[in-house]
Motif scaffolding. Structure first.
Motif, PDB file in Angstrom:
ATOM      1  N   ALA A 411     -13.449  24.715  61.611  1.00 13.77           N
ATOM      2  CA  ALA A 411     -12.905  23.353  61.726  1.00 13.77           C
ATOM      3  C   ALA A 411     -13.505  22.599  62.895  1.00 13.77           C
ATOM      4  O   ALA A 411     -13.556  21.368  62.889  1.00 13.77           O
ATOM      5  CB  ALA A 411     -11.384  23.416  61.880  1.00 13.77           C
ATOM      6  N   THR A 412     -13.982  23.316  63.917  1.00 15.76           N
ATOM      7  CA  THR A 412     -14.510  22.654  65.109  1.00 15.76           C
ATOM      8  C   THR A 412     -16.030  22.721  65.198  1.00 15.76           C
ATOM      9  O   THR A 412     -16.611  22.273  66.188  1.00 15.76           O
ATOM     10  CB  THR A 412     -13.903  23.292  66.377  1.00 15.76           C
ATOM     11  OG1 THR A 412     -14.213  24.698  66.373  1.00 15.76           O
ATOM     12  CG2 THR A 412     -12.404  23.124  66.412  1.00 15.76           C
ATOM     13  N   LEU A 413     -16.677  23.244  64.160  1.00 18.61           N
ATOM     14  CA  LEU A 413     -18.107  23.533  64.235  1.00 18.61           C
ATOM     15  C   LEU A 413     -18.949  22.299  64.489  1.00 18.61           C
ATOM     16  O   LEU A 413     -19.921  22.323  65.245  1.00 18.61           O
ATOM     17  CB  LEU A 413     -18.554  24.219  62.937  1.00 18.61           C
ATOM     18  CG  LEU A 413     -19.974  24.767  62.908  1.00 18.61           C
ATOM     19  CD1 LEU A 413     -20.167  25.809  63.997  1.00 18.61           C
ATOM     20  CD2 LEU A 413     -20.288  25.370  61.542  1.00 18.61           C
ATOM     21  N   THR A 419     -15.570  25.508  71.533  1.00 19.38           N
ATOM     22  CA  THR A 419     -14.305  25.889  70.899  1.00 19.38           C
ATOM     23  C   THR A 419     -14.568  26.787  69.694  1.00 19.38           C
ATOM     24  O   THR A 419     -13.841  27.763  69.438  1.00 19.38           O
ATOM     25  CB  THR A 419     -13.537  24.636  70.465  1.00 19.38           C
ATOM     26  OG1 THR A 419     -13.366  23.779  71.592  1.00 19.38           O
ATOM     27  CG2 THR A 419     -12.174  24.992  69.898  1.00 19.38           C
ATOM     28  N   THR A 420     -15.620  26.460  68.944  1.00 16.68           N
ATOM     29  CA  THR A 420     -15.991  27.278  67.787  1.00 16.68           C
ATOM     30  C   THR A 420     -16.295  28.707  68.216  1.00 16.68           C
ATOM     31  O   THR A 420     -15.862  29.673  67.574  1.00 16.68           O
ATOM     32  CB  THR A 420     -17.216  26.662  67.087  1.00 16.68           C
ATOM     33  OG1 THR A 420     -16.870  25.371  66.601  1.00 16.68           O
ATOM     34  CG2 THR A 420     -17.669  27.523  65.925  1.00 16.68           C
ATOM     35  N   VAL A 421     -17.042  28.858  69.292  1.00 15.54           N
ATOM     36  CA  VAL A 421     -17.378  30.195  69.806  1.00 15.54           C
ATOM     37  C   VAL A 421     -16.107  30.982  70.116  1.00 15.54           C
ATOM     38  O   VAL A 421     -15.971  32.154  69.749  1.00 15.54           O
ATOM     39  CB  VAL A 421     -18.262  30.070  71.064  1.00 15.54           C
ATOM     40  CG1 VAL A 421     -18.363  31.410  71.796  1.00 15.54           C
ATOM     41  CG2 VAL A 421     -19.645  29.562  70.685  1.00 15.54           C
ATOM     42  N   ALA A 426     -12.829  35.501  68.436  1.00 16.88           N
ATOM     43  CA  ALA A 426     -11.494  36.072  68.221  1.00 16.88           C
ATOM     44  C   ALA A 426     -11.364  36.588  66.788  1.00 16.88           C
ATOM     45  O   ALA A 426     -10.772  37.654  66.553  1.00 16.88           O
ATOM     46  CB  ALA A 426     -10.430  35.014  68.505  1.00 16.88           C
ATOM     47  N   ALA A 427     -11.913  35.851  65.826  1.00 20.75           N
ATOM     48  CA  ALA A 427     -11.849  36.278  64.425  1.00 20.75           C
ATOM     49  C   ALA A 427     -12.589  37.594  64.226  1.00 20.75           C
ATOM     50  O   ALA A 427     -12.100  38.513  63.553  1.00 20.75           O
ATOM     51  CB  ALA A 427     -12.434  35.199  63.522  1.00 20.75           C
ATOM     52  N   LEU A 428     -13.782  37.712  64.821  1.00 17.27           N
ATOM     53  CA  LEU A 428     -14.580  38.927  64.655  1.00 17.27           C
ATOM     54  C   LEU A 428     -13.953  40.116  65.370  1.00 17.27           C
ATOM     55  O   LEU A 428     -14.165  41.270  64.972  1.00 17.27           O
ATOM     56  CB  LEU A 428     -15.996  38.682  65.168  1.00 17.27           C
ATOM     57  CG  LEU A 428     -16.842  37.746  64.288  1.00 17.27           C
ATOM     58  CD1 LEU A 428     -18.053  37.242  65.047  1.00 17.27           C
ATOM     59  CD2 LEU A 428     -17.262  38.458  63.013  1.00 17.27           C
ATOM     60  N   ARG A 444     -22.271  31.767  61.810  1.00 18.88           N
ATOM     61  CA  ARG A 444     -21.778  30.513  62.390  1.00 18.88           C
ATOM     62  C   ARG A 444     -21.567  30.654  63.901  1.00 18.88           C
ATOM     63  O   ARG A 444     -21.780  29.696  64.659  1.00 18.88           O
ATOM     64  CB  ARG A 444     -20.479  30.093  61.711  1.00 18.88           C
ATOM     65  CG  ARG A 444     -20.674  29.607  60.279  1.00 18.88           C
ATOM     66  CD  ARG A 444     -19.339  29.357  59.612  1.00 18.88           C
ATOM     67  NE  ARG A 444     -19.481  29.003  58.203  1.00 18.88           N
ATOM     68  CZ  ARG A 444     -19.372  27.760  57.726  1.00 18.88           C
ATOM     69  NH1 ARG A 444     -19.126  26.763  58.538  1.00 18.88           N
ATOM     70  NH2 ARG A 444     -19.509  27.528  56.438  1.00 18.88           N
ATOM     71  N   LEU A 445     -21.132  31.827  64.342  1.00 20.80           N
ATOM     72  CA  LEU A 445     -20.989  32.063  65.773  1.00 20.80           C
ATOM     73  C   LEU A 445     -22.333  31.902  66.471  1.00 20.80           C
ATOM     74  O   LEU A 445     -22.431  31.253  67.522  1.00 20.80           O
ATOM     75  CB  LEU A 445     -20.421  33.465  66.018  1.00 20.80           C
ATOM     76  CG  LEU A 445     -20.413  33.936  67.480  1.00 20.80           C
ATOM     77  CD1 LEU A 445     -19.540  33.030  68.340  1.00 20.80           C
ATOM     78  CD2 LEU A 445     -19.934  35.391  67.572  1.00 20.80           C
ATOM     79  N   ALA A 446     -23.371  32.487  65.876  1.00 23.25           N
ATOM     80  CA  ALA A 446     -24.699  32.371  66.476  1.00 23.25           C
ATOM     81  C   ALA A 446     -25.156  30.921  66.514  1.00 23.25           C
ATOM     82  O   ALA A 446     -25.738  30.457  67.508  1.00 23.25           O
ATOM     83  CB  ALA A 446     -25.700  33.220  65.690  1.00 23.25           C
TER      84      ALA A 446
END
Length: 846
Positions: A411-413, A419-421, A426-428, A444-446
């Motif tokens: 949502a913040t990408l 914030t996305t990071v 946390a999800a991973l 997406r994290l990368a």
């Protein structure tokens, strides 16, 4: 908004508004922003009503009101502003009004279902701006006035609540309390001229000169048939309390249980209150609701019919806050249910769901996740974020928590990489994120880490996940992304080793699926930077495309692989003298981002890429235009973004080619173009361009140090493309007088690498440099060969340079004239002027 009473002591405010309207109608101003501020009840609403009446005969007026209870509803105010105007047009004309912005902006107004990729919030705002402009011109030739009451409840993201956004024509006007004399006039207008001075003075003392409270107090005095004389003044303080706070609540309770409950329902619904929904929420019939509406209207608590609104925002807030907390929470839950039952969707119900206390309700979690998806689809990521954060508090089932964190990161990408990071990490780290979703979260994290200038962390996160991933498409996706972010770093430990691994993984691939095409794209880009044979490089590009275009899933707005891959294909074409192919790709990028509403950093980068193509083709004026637009768009998106570096670097290089060294310096200083450089590589090589700037400024020693540093960073990585990074040629020129032997060696080595690469631009530029250190006759031959290669290339500016130097070498006025003509066509005014001067010198010597 039309006031029901005269305004007192508002002459300066009305004069400011009248002056603004006069200037607008007289064509003396393109527009402006007039902000009225003051405490609650000071008369802002009444003043805006008077201004609306003042402007209505001369202007098209649109109005809306913000609200404390609807701050979480995206586009609430803009829908109020535009809906009445849009209602005048049939569906086909509405689509025409939006034009190319329909897919991105129409869903924000509820006029179309979302389609395509998640829109950029900035793009949605740009689309709405476009629609307002088109509507204003279609509805009337009269100027447009927008009036927003309680605008502080509609402040955009990142702005302080209560603050007005920056505007070049901003006027702030603070409303002050009424004086005792004005309060006396107000009292006598309501109660008669016989109201005596002590009574009027007490009204002012009780209300502090607050117009709303004074009007309400006068109305209460009328209801009580209180004589407006000194003997009654002592009753005013108690009576005044009933106009606000607990007194208002007590007055509401005296209207009866049904009216009180209906008022509560209306307060929970907020603005544009549907009688039917309010009746449902209050648990009463339509007839009972109509009776309650009449009583509340008579008591000056609500106005209108359907929809209803509270007479004043103060009343709405007081009624809402008077609802017992547990009851209010329950009513929000019932309101969400009623809105859902009415078919208005999860997004419409979400503002009520946000107010419900956490209670391990998995249905509520599902509703909030669906609302977040709907908010994202219309370009409202902040609203989506609130929904997902509230869903986490419910809490979700352990099996769903990781997926919910992943959705929160997505949502913040587009607007907050940091914030996305946080959310994706946390999800991973949370059990339950497996399979394709885990691969996507890592990818997406990368991407977010890279956009946050953390490329090394991006590569490390991909390597760690790849090590635990079984062979298959997911692993290939992680490997491709790992190669991408390793290679995009400004410095790496083993560049040749990474290039060799990439070659082993990609050279045999045919481009049968997107994973193979991604690896081929990365191989082409890396080979271009290394200066491998250009024909081989182009062959990799062709295998990475399908019929000359990015494959489905690898397009500009596809999120599975990201826009970086088609970008790399286009850049590779631009530096292998296939500038027509690059221009085609980057023009498509601009169209794709505009259509999808991605008008932030993505669109800024697309304009920058088109600027690159024009720079490579020698269309310097066009390049400057695209690059300045890229910087303008980037400035709207933030500061210090990767696109700022690319656009500033290319603009400095372009301005130097135009002969505008002072302007290039201004750009460099404005955007801090210089060390320390970002961790991501810059397009083209930033130290090389800065070295060229220092040379143009006559700061030779600094230029030598910068160019030597550039070479020291690039050579160990095997990056020998002298068009991308022309450090060797520029360093040779800088050392020509002080160290001619070393300078000649540098030029000779650059020629070897250029001939290996094999493009006409690379060879022509290398020969032009080598000619500086050759004997006179050999130099003429080298320059003639340089001209031949560059004339065959798409690099018109470099062709003009070579022909200019060739004309000087052979003392040919004709060749210099040809160089002058080409330079003028390129927009290289500095070179054209020098050529004109040399022609005059040759003429005078003949």
């Amino acid at each position: 908004m039309k006031p029901s009473r005269p305004l007192y002591e508002r002459e300066p405010e009305l004069a400011a508004a009248a002056q603004a309207v006069d200037a607008l109608c007289g064509g003396q101003a393109a527009g402006g922003l007039l902000v009225f501020s003051g405490e609650a009840g000071i008369g802002k609403t009444a003043l805006l009503g008077e201004i609306q009446a003042m402007a209505a005969d001369r202007c098209t007026v649109w109005s809306a009101r913000g609200g404390e209870t609807v701050t979480s509803v995206p586009f609430h105010v803009v829908r109020q502003l535009l809906q009445p105007a849009l209602d005048q047009f049939p569906a086909d004309e509405i689509r025409a009004l939006f034009g190319d912005w329909f897919e991105s902006a129409a869903p924000a107004l509820g006029l179309a279902d979302p389609s395509g990729p998640q829109p950029d919030p900035q793009g949605v705002r740009d689309g709405l701006d476009h629609v307002v402009s088109r509507l204003a011109s279609r509805l009337s030739h009269r100027p447009l006035v927008l009036i927003v009451d309680d605008a502080h409840w509609a402040v955009s993201r990142g702005e302080e609540r209560g603050a007005a956004p920056a505007h070049p024509a901003l006027i702030r006007v603070a409303l002050r309390a009424l004086t005792p004399d004005a309060t006396a006039d107000l009292v006598r207008a309501g109660l008669g001229d016989h109201a005596d001075d002590p009574f009027c003075r007490e009204v002012w003392a009780v209300t502090g000169g607050n117009p709303y409270e004074a009007v309400e107090l006068v109305a209460k005095a009328q209801d009580r048939e209180l004589a407006p004389v000194e003997e009654s003044a002592g009753l005013l303080r108690e009576l005044g309390a009933s106009a606000r706070g607990s007194g208002l609540v007590a007055r509401l309770e005296r209207l009866g249980t049904n009216a009180n409950r209906f008022a509560w329902a209306a307060a929970v619904l907020g603005t544009e209150i549907s009688q039917e929904l309010a009746a449902t929420l209050a648990g009463m019939s339509s007839a009972e609701a109509a009776d309650c509406t009449a009583r509340l209207r008579d008591a000056r608590i609500v106005s209108g019919f359907d929809p209803l609104e509270f007479v004043h925002p103060l009343i709405a807030s007081a009624v809402y806050r008077s609802i017992p907390p547990a009851t209010r929470t329950a009513m929000h839950g019932r309101a969400a249910w009623a809105i859902t039952q009415a078919g208005l969707g999860a997004a419409a119900a979400s503002r009520h769901l946000l107010e419900v206390h956490p209670d391990d309700d998995q249905e509520l979690v599902a509703q909030l996740r669906e609302a977040a998806r709907q908010h994202l689809a219309v370009g409202a990521p902040e609203a989506a974020r609130r929904c997902l954060e509230r869903a986490l508090d419910e809490p979700p089932r352990p099996d769903d928590r990781a997926a919910l964190l992943y959705e929160l990161g997505c949502a913040t990408l587009l607007f907050s990489p940091a914030t996305t990071v946080q959310h994706l990490r946390a999800a991973l780290d949370t059990p339950g994120l497996d399979g394709p979703l885990r691969i996507d979260a890592t990818f997406r994290l990368a991407s977010a880490l890279s956009h946050n200038n953390q490329l090394k962390d991006a590569a490390l996160s991909l390597a760690a996940e790849a090590a635990r991933t079984a062979p298959g498409p997911g692993l290939m996706r992680l490997q491709a992304a790992h190669f991408l972010w390793e290679g995009m770093q400004a410095a790496e430990d083993d560049g040749p080793g990474r290039s060799a691994r990439l070659a082993r993984n990609a050279d045999h691939l045919k481009g049968r699926d997107n994973a193979e095409r991604a690896l081929l794209t990365l191989r082409a880009f890396d080979a271009m930077l290394r200066g491998e044979n250009a024909q081989l490089v182009v062959d990799f590009c062709e295998r990475a495309l399908v019929d000359g275009r990015p494959a489905r899933g690898l397009g500009w707005t596809d999120t599975e692989w990201g826009f970086e891959l088609p970008t790399m294909v286009g850049i590779t074409y631009a530096f292998t003298d296939r500038t027509d192919r690059a221009e085609e790709l980057f023009s498509e990028a601009v169209r794709a981002f505009e259509i999808s509403g991605w008008s932030g950093a993505h669109l800024a980068f697309a304009h920058t890429l088109l600027g690159l193509v024009h720079r490579r083709r020698g269309r310097l004026a066009e390049a400057e235009g695209f690059l300045r637009e890229g910087l303008r768009l980037a400035d709207r998106a933030g500061r210090g973004l990767p696109v700022h570096w690319d656009a500033a670097c290319l603009l400095v290089d372009t301005l130097l080619a135009r002969g505008r060294t002072a302007e290039a310096r201004l750009v460099a200083d404005r955007y801090d173009f210089g060390p320390p450089y970002p961790t991501a590589m810059v397009l083209p090589d930033a130290p090389c361009v800065r070295g060229r700037l220092l040379l143009a400024e006559g700061r030779t020693e600094e230029a030598v140090a910068e160019l030597e540093s550039a070479g020291a960073a690039l050579e160990p990585r095997g990056r020998f493309n002298g068009v991308w990074a022309p450090w060797a040629g520029d360093l040779a020129r800088a050392l020509a007088d002080s160290d001619p032997i070393r300078a000649s060696q540098l030029a000779t080595r650059a020629r070897v690498h250029a001939e290996r690469f094999g493009t006409d631009t690379a060879i022509g530029e290398a020969l032009r440099c080598v000619a500086l250190f050759a004997p006179e006759g050999e130099a003429e031959q080298l320059l003639a060969e340089s001209v031949r290669h560059l004339e065959a290339s798409s690099s018109a500016y470099e062709h003009a340079l070579a022909r200019f130097e060739y004309g000087i070498a052979i003392h040919s006025q004709r060749e210099v004239a040809r160089a002058q003509k080409i330079a003028a066509a390129c927009g290289a005014e500095g070179l054209a002027t020098r050529a004109q001067q040399v022609r005059a010198s040759i003429r005078s010597s003949e």
